[in-house]
Design a protein around this motif. Structure first.
Motif, short mmCIF file in Angstrom:
data_model
loop_
_atom_site.label_atom_id
_atom_site.label_comp_id
_atom_site.label_asym_id
_atom_site.label_seq_id
_atom_site.Cartn_x
_atom_site.Cartn_y
_atom_site.Cartn_z
N GLN A 171 60.27 -13.91 -103.96
CA GLN A 171 61.33 -13.71 -102.97
C GLN A 171 60.82 -13.84 -101.55
OE1 GLN A 171 64.50 -10.73 -103.51
NE2 GLN A 171 63.32 -9.99 -105.26
N THR A 172 59.58 -13.49 -101.32
CA THR A 172 59.05 -13.48 -99.96
C THR A 172 58.30 -14.76 -99.60
OG1 THR A 172 57.05 -12.31 -100.69
CG2 THR A 172 58.89 -10.97 -99.91
N PHE A 173 58.28 -15.72 -100.52
CA PHE A 173 57.65 -17.01 -100.20
C PHE A 173 58.71 -17.92 -99.61
CE2 PHE A 173 56.50 -21.39 -101.04
CZ PHE A 173 55.22 -21.43 -100.52
N ILE A 174 58.54 -18.26 -98.36
CA ILE A 174 59.46 -19.18 -97.67
C ILE A 174 58.65 -20.36 -97.16
CG2 ILE A 174 61.03 -19.42 -95.70
CD1 ILE A 174 61.68 -16.48 -95.94
N CYS A 175 59.19 -21.54 -97.35
CA CYS A 175 58.45 -22.75 -96.99
C CYS A 175 58.45 -23.00 -95.48
CB CYS A 175 59.03 -23.95 -97.71
SG CYS A 175 58.90 -23.87 -99.50
N VAL A 228 67.01 -22.27 -94.57
CA VAL A 228 66.10 -23.06 -95.39
C VAL A 228 66.87 -23.64 -96.57
CG1 VAL A 228 63.89 -23.05 -96.62
CG2 VAL A 228 64.28 -21.43 -94.75
N ALA A 229 66.48 -24.83 -96.98
CA ALA A 229 67.15 -25.46 -98.13
C ALA A 229 67.02 -24.59 -99.37
CB ALA A 229 66.55 -26.84 -98.38
N SER A 230 68.04 -24.61 -100.20
CA SER A 230 68.02 -23.83 -101.43
C SER A 230 66.84 -24.24 -102.30
CB SER A 230 69.31 -24.05 -102.21
OG SER A 230 69.21 -23.50 -103.51
N CYS A 231 66.25 -23.25 -102.98
CA CYS A 231 65.11 -23.56 -103.85
C CYS A 231 65.58 -24.07 -105.21
CB CYS A 231 64.21 -22.34 -104.02
SG CYS A 231 65.03 -20.93 -104.77
N ARG A 232 66.88 -24.07 -105.46
CA ARG A 232 67.38 -24.60 -106.73
C ARG A 232 67.03 -26.09 -106.83
NH1 ARG A 232 70.79 -23.07 -110.65
NH2 ARG A 232 71.34 -21.16 -109.53
N GLY A 233 66.37 -26.46 -107.89
CA GLY A 233 65.95 -27.84 -108.07
C GLY A 233 64.57 -28.12 -107.52
N CYS A 234 63.95 -27.12 -106.89
CA CYS A 234 62.58 -27.26 -106.39
C CYS A 234 61.71 -26.22 -107.08
CB CYS A 234 62.52 -27.05 -104.88
SG CYS A 234 60.83 -27.01 -104.22
N ASP A 235 60.77 -26.69 -107.87
CA ASP A 235 59.89 -25.76 -108.59
C ASP A 235 58.46 -25.85 -108.06
OD1 ASP A 235 59.23 -28.27 -109.48
OD2 ASP A 235 59.28 -27.79 -111.62
N ASP A 252 62.59 -22.58 -115.91
CA ASP A 252 63.40 -23.49 -116.72
C ASP A 252 63.01 -24.91 -116.32
OD1 ASP A 252 65.42 -25.26 -117.61
OD2 ASP A 252 66.86 -23.61 -117.74
N PRO A 253 62.31 -25.64 -117.17
CA PRO A 253 61.79 -26.96 -116.77
C PRO A 253 62.88 -28.00 -116.54
CG PRO A 253 61.46 -26.59 -119.12
CD PRO A 253 61.95 -25.29 -118.55
N ASP A 254 64.04 -27.82 -117.14
CA ASP A 254 65.12 -28.79 -116.97
C ASP A 254 65.89 -28.54 -115.68
OD1 ASP A 254 64.53 -30.04 -119.45
OD2 ASP A 254 65.65 -28.48 -120.52
N GLU A 255 66.24 -27.28 -115.44
CA GLU A 255 67.00 -26.94 -114.24
C GLU A 255 66.10 -26.78 -113.01
OE1 GLU A 255 70.26 -26.83 -114.03
OE2 GLU A 255 70.51 -27.27 -116.17
N LYS A 256 64.79 -26.67 -113.25
CA LYS A 256 63.81 -26.46 -112.18
C LYS A 256 64.15 -25.23 -111.34
CE LYS A 256 62.12 -31.20 -111.74
NZ LYS A 256 61.83 -32.31 -110.82
N ILE A 257 64.38 -24.14 -112.01
CA ILE A 257 64.65 -22.87 -111.35
C ILE A 257 64.27 -21.74 -112.30
CG2 ILE A 257 67.03 -22.60 -112.15
CD1 ILE A 257 67.69 -21.57 -109.30
N CYS A 258 63.98 -20.60 -111.75
CA CYS A 258 63.60 -19.45 -112.55
C CYS A 258 64.76 -19.02 -113.45
CB CYS A 258 63.21 -18.30 -111.63
SG CYS A 258 62.77 -16.78 -112.49
N ARG A 259 64.46 -18.75 -114.71
CA ARG A 259 65.49 -18.27 -115.63
C ARG A 259 66.03 -16.91 -115.20
NH1 ARG A 259 61.67 -20.34 -119.46
NH2 ARG A 259 62.48 -22.18 -120.58
#
Length: 223
Positions: free
Chosen positions: A133-137, A42-49, A116-123
């Motif tokens: 962790q268990t939510f997968i799209c 699955v695509a990385s969740c970094r940048g997807c909030d 983190d609203p700028d990085e769009k990822i959990c701090r």
């Protein structure tokens, strides 16, 4: 490998399912397997909030893990229980009658308090909660969904158990931010397989799930 998470084909989509290969598999093994699957398929969740604006319920062991982070402990008072202090500062407690729901606080715009609203990822991404962790799209098999729901619900109940127990020990009324006639009692939240544990590595899945579901999940050697 104690748990195998794999691609599965459903009627109209590709998703995932899982099987337990070792009877000693723990909840942490489950989380590790899901994270590995996500990193691989699955695509990385970094940048997807996208999911950081939803209700994020917590388990007791989520809070234990958050409390190991200096970013959290540095913001808590030193003269109070860490668990109760964390809940008061970073959570929203909803209650109606005997039902209590403890979730991460959301900002005024609806975002999770840790986003983190700028990085769009959990701090605190490496320490993010069980539900995150268990939510997968992707869609999942029935047994995979049942396992997630059971582990989450029991972990949530144990967090309420610990919260109410601390309030009772201090002879205080537990803080309920969203009070809709809440009247929770510790007797409504007895001990669970999560009780007294300090990490997901200490919770064996076979001690949590019903026997029927365990038989669906566990793949015996040689089969």
């Amino acid at each position: 490998m104690k748990i195998n998470v794999f691609l599965a084909h459903f009627d109209d989509a590709v998703g995932y399912d899982l099987e337990i290969l070792d009877p000693e598999a723990t909840v942490q093994d489950y989380l590790d397997a899901l994270n590995l699957f996500q990193e691989t398929h699955v695509a990385s969740c970094r940048g997807c909030d996208g999911c950081c604006w939803e209700r994020i319920p917590l388990t007791s062991l989520d809070v234990v893990k958050y409390l190991a982070q200096p970013e959290i402990t540095s913001r808590l008072p030193g003269n109070a229980s860490p668990l109760t202090s964390f809940i008061h500062q970073f959570c929203h407690v909803w209650g109606k009658g005997p039902v209590v729901d403890i979730m991460l606080k959301q900002e005024k715009n609806g975002a999770c308090v840790f986003l983190d609203p700028d990085e769009k990822i959990c701090r605190l991404h490496p320490s993010r909660s069980f539900v995150c962790q268990t939510f997968i799209c992707l869609p999942h098999g029935e047994r995979a969904g049942q396992l997630r729901d059971i582990l989450l619900n029991i972990g949530e109940d144990d967090l309420v158990h610990r919260y109410l127990r601390e309030a009772q020990e201090k002879r205080e009324t537990p803080v309920i931010h969203g009070d809709h006639g809440a009247s929770p009692s510790l007797t409504d939240y007895p001990a669970t397989p999560f009780s007294e544990k300090q990490a997901y590595t200490e919770v064996k899945i076979k001690n949590v799930v019903p026997e029927k579901l365990w038989k669906q999940l566990y793949v015996h050697p040689g089969f």
